[in-house]
Design an enzyme around this catalytic site. Sequence first.
Site, PDB file in Angstrom:
ATOM      1  N   SER A 153       0.837  -1.194   0.000  1.00  0.00           N
ATOM      2  CA  SER A 153       0.000   0.000   0.000  1.00  0.00           C
ATOM      3  C   SER A 153       0.882   1.258   0.000  1.00  0.00           C
ATOM      4  O   SER A 153       1.669   1.443  -0.933  1.00  0.00           O
ATOM      5  CB  SER A 153      -0.949  -0.087   1.200  1.00  0.00           C
ATOM      6  OG  SER A 153      -2.003   0.816   1.097  1.00  0.00           O
ATOM      7  N   ASP A 236      -9.234  -5.293  -4.715  1.00  0.00           N
ATOM      8  CA  ASP A 236      -8.898  -3.877  -4.522  1.00  0.00           C
ATOM      9  C   ASP A 236      -9.934  -3.061  -5.300  1.00  0.00           C
ATOM     10  O   ASP A 236     -10.572  -3.575  -6.226  1.00  0.00           O
ATOM     11  CB  ASP A 236      -7.477  -3.593  -5.061  1.00  0.00           C
ATOM     12  CG  ASP A 236      -6.429  -3.462  -3.965  1.00  0.00           C
ATOM     13  OD1 ASP A 236      -6.740  -2.852  -2.924  1.00  0.00           O
ATOM     14  OD2 ASP A 236      -5.297  -3.957  -4.150  1.00  0.00           O
ATOM     15  N   HIS A 268      -7.435  -5.799  -0.270  1.00  0.00           N
ATOM     16  CA  HIS A 268      -6.310  -4.911   0.020  1.00  0.00           C
ATOM     17  C   HIS A 268      -5.507  -5.341   1.261  1.00  0.00           C
ATOM     18  O   HIS A 268      -4.323  -5.049   1.372  1.00  0.00           O
ATOM     19  CB  HIS A 268      -6.830  -3.483   0.209  1.00  0.00           C
ATOM     20  CG  HIS A 268      -5.753  -2.455   0.278  1.00  0.00           C
ATOM     21  ND1 HIS A 268      -5.085  -2.009  -0.836  1.00  0.00           N
ATOM     22  CD2 HIS A 268      -5.191  -1.806   1.333  1.00  0.00           C
ATOM     23  CE1 HIS A 268      -4.171  -1.124  -0.471  1.00  0.00           C
ATOM     24  NE2 HIS A 268      -4.217  -0.977   0.840  1.00  0.00           N
TER      25      HIS A 268
HETATM   26  N1  LIG Z   1      -9.363   4.507   5.578  1.00  0.00           N
HETATM   27  C1  LIG Z   1      -8.544   3.446   5.135  1.00  0.00           C
HETATM   28  C2  LIG Z   1      -7.708   2.984   6.299  1.00  0.00           C
HETATM   29  C3  LIG Z   1      -6.486   2.201   5.901  1.00  0.00           C
HETATM   30  O1  LIG Z   1      -6.161   2.151   4.750  1.00  0.00           O
HETATM   31  C4  LIG Z   1      -5.730   1.533   6.974  1.00  0.00           C
HETATM   32  C5  LIG Z   1      -6.089   1.712   8.305  1.00  0.00           C
HETATM   33  C6  LIG Z   1      -5.394   1.083   9.308  1.00  0.00           C
HETATM   34  C7  LIG Z   1      -4.326   0.271   9.000  1.00  0.00           C
HETATM   35  C8  LIG Z   1      -3.961   0.090   7.672  1.00  0.00           C
HETATM   36  C9  LIG Z   1      -4.676   0.723   6.650  1.00  0.00           C
HETATM   37  N2  LIG Z   1      -4.382   0.576   5.314  1.00  0.00           N
HETATM   38  C10 LIG Z   1      -3.466  -0.186   4.741  1.00  0.00           C
HETATM   39  O2  LIG Z   1      -2.624  -0.832   5.237  1.00  0.00           O
HETATM   40  C11 LIG Z   1      -9.403   2.304   4.609  1.00  0.00           C
HETATM   41  O3  LIG Z   1     -10.554   2.562   4.259  1.00  0.00           O
HETATM   42  O4  LIG Z   1      -8.973   1.187   4.507  1.00  0.00           O
END
Ligand SMILES: N[C@@H](CC(=O)c1ccccc1NC=O)C(=O)O
Length: 293
Positions: A153, A236, A268
């Site tokens: 990511s 995704d 994801h």
């Molecule tokens: N608002 C984001 C939050 C997010 O991407 C995320 C949140 C906490 C830990 C990891 C995250 N994303 C990727 O590793 C979502 O909708 O997934």
Amino acid sequence: MTHWTDLKKDELEKQYSPSRWSHRMSADDVIKAHVKALKEGTERARGLAQTLLNVPYGEGDGEKLDVYIPITNSLDVPLVIYLHGGYWQFLSKEDSGFMAVPLVGKGVVVVAVGYDIAPKGNMDLMVSQVRRSVVSVVQQYSHISGLYLCGHSAGAHLAAMVLSTDWSEYSITPQIKGAFLVSGIFDLLPILSTYVNEPLKMTEEVAVRNSPSQLVPQLKLSSSSCHIIVAVAENDSPEFRKQSEEYYKTLEASGLDVTLEDVANTDHFSIIEQLVDGEYHLTKLLLETMGKS
Ligand SMILES: N[C@@H](CC(=O)c1ccccc1NC=O)C(=O)O
């Protein structure tokens, strides 16, 4: 397909909310389960491997990394540097040792890098930190058989920025043999007007200079012999899938050694969580790429 500039703000924010696209759980639950899986995997790795925790790679408080060391007398020891995700504002190296579970048993060193997430850190600082972490690892571990990068990511974005580094300003030029860019963001412009940018506070200029999609000529100069795997989750969001597909196509068109892996039955979060499992497709691909299958 519609271009991101034609999306309304709420649709753009949905496209950039990975948790809202999981087919497994609700948005809140998938994030909770993600953090739990990463933490548990990291705990397991710390029990299995010899570790060196909180090794400084710079002067800053946040400039520390964890090393997971295999017990081996082989001279063929590859090293993989993992850059965690979390939209440059969540997670830390404390949740980022999980992939050492299957890898240390195969004689691979795993390094989980910490960096200053927002609001403490900003995009320029995070990019500088991960670049310096790679230089530091190469200096410490000059005897390894190959250096590999893996990022998820936001961490895939940072890994692509490492590949796009002009190393003339650094003390050495790391030779990166392979890079796994998992569910990454390679063009930062679409997130500028979304909630993701609230703690980051990037201006357009910052987003442009830190977008790997704009730095492919530099990547070609610095990383022409690196095998790049762009991996994206089947579930995704369309915009996330497009980010990977377009970056892949740009690298391919530049004559780089790149593969696109569309990972079936993943979202994801599960696309990276499953690296705790030696039988998972991407774990096997990583091991094969490092000559350790
Ligand atoms: N608002 C984001 C939050 C997010 O991407 C995320 C949140 C906490 C830990 C990891 C995250 N994303 C990727 O590793 C979502 O909708 O997934």
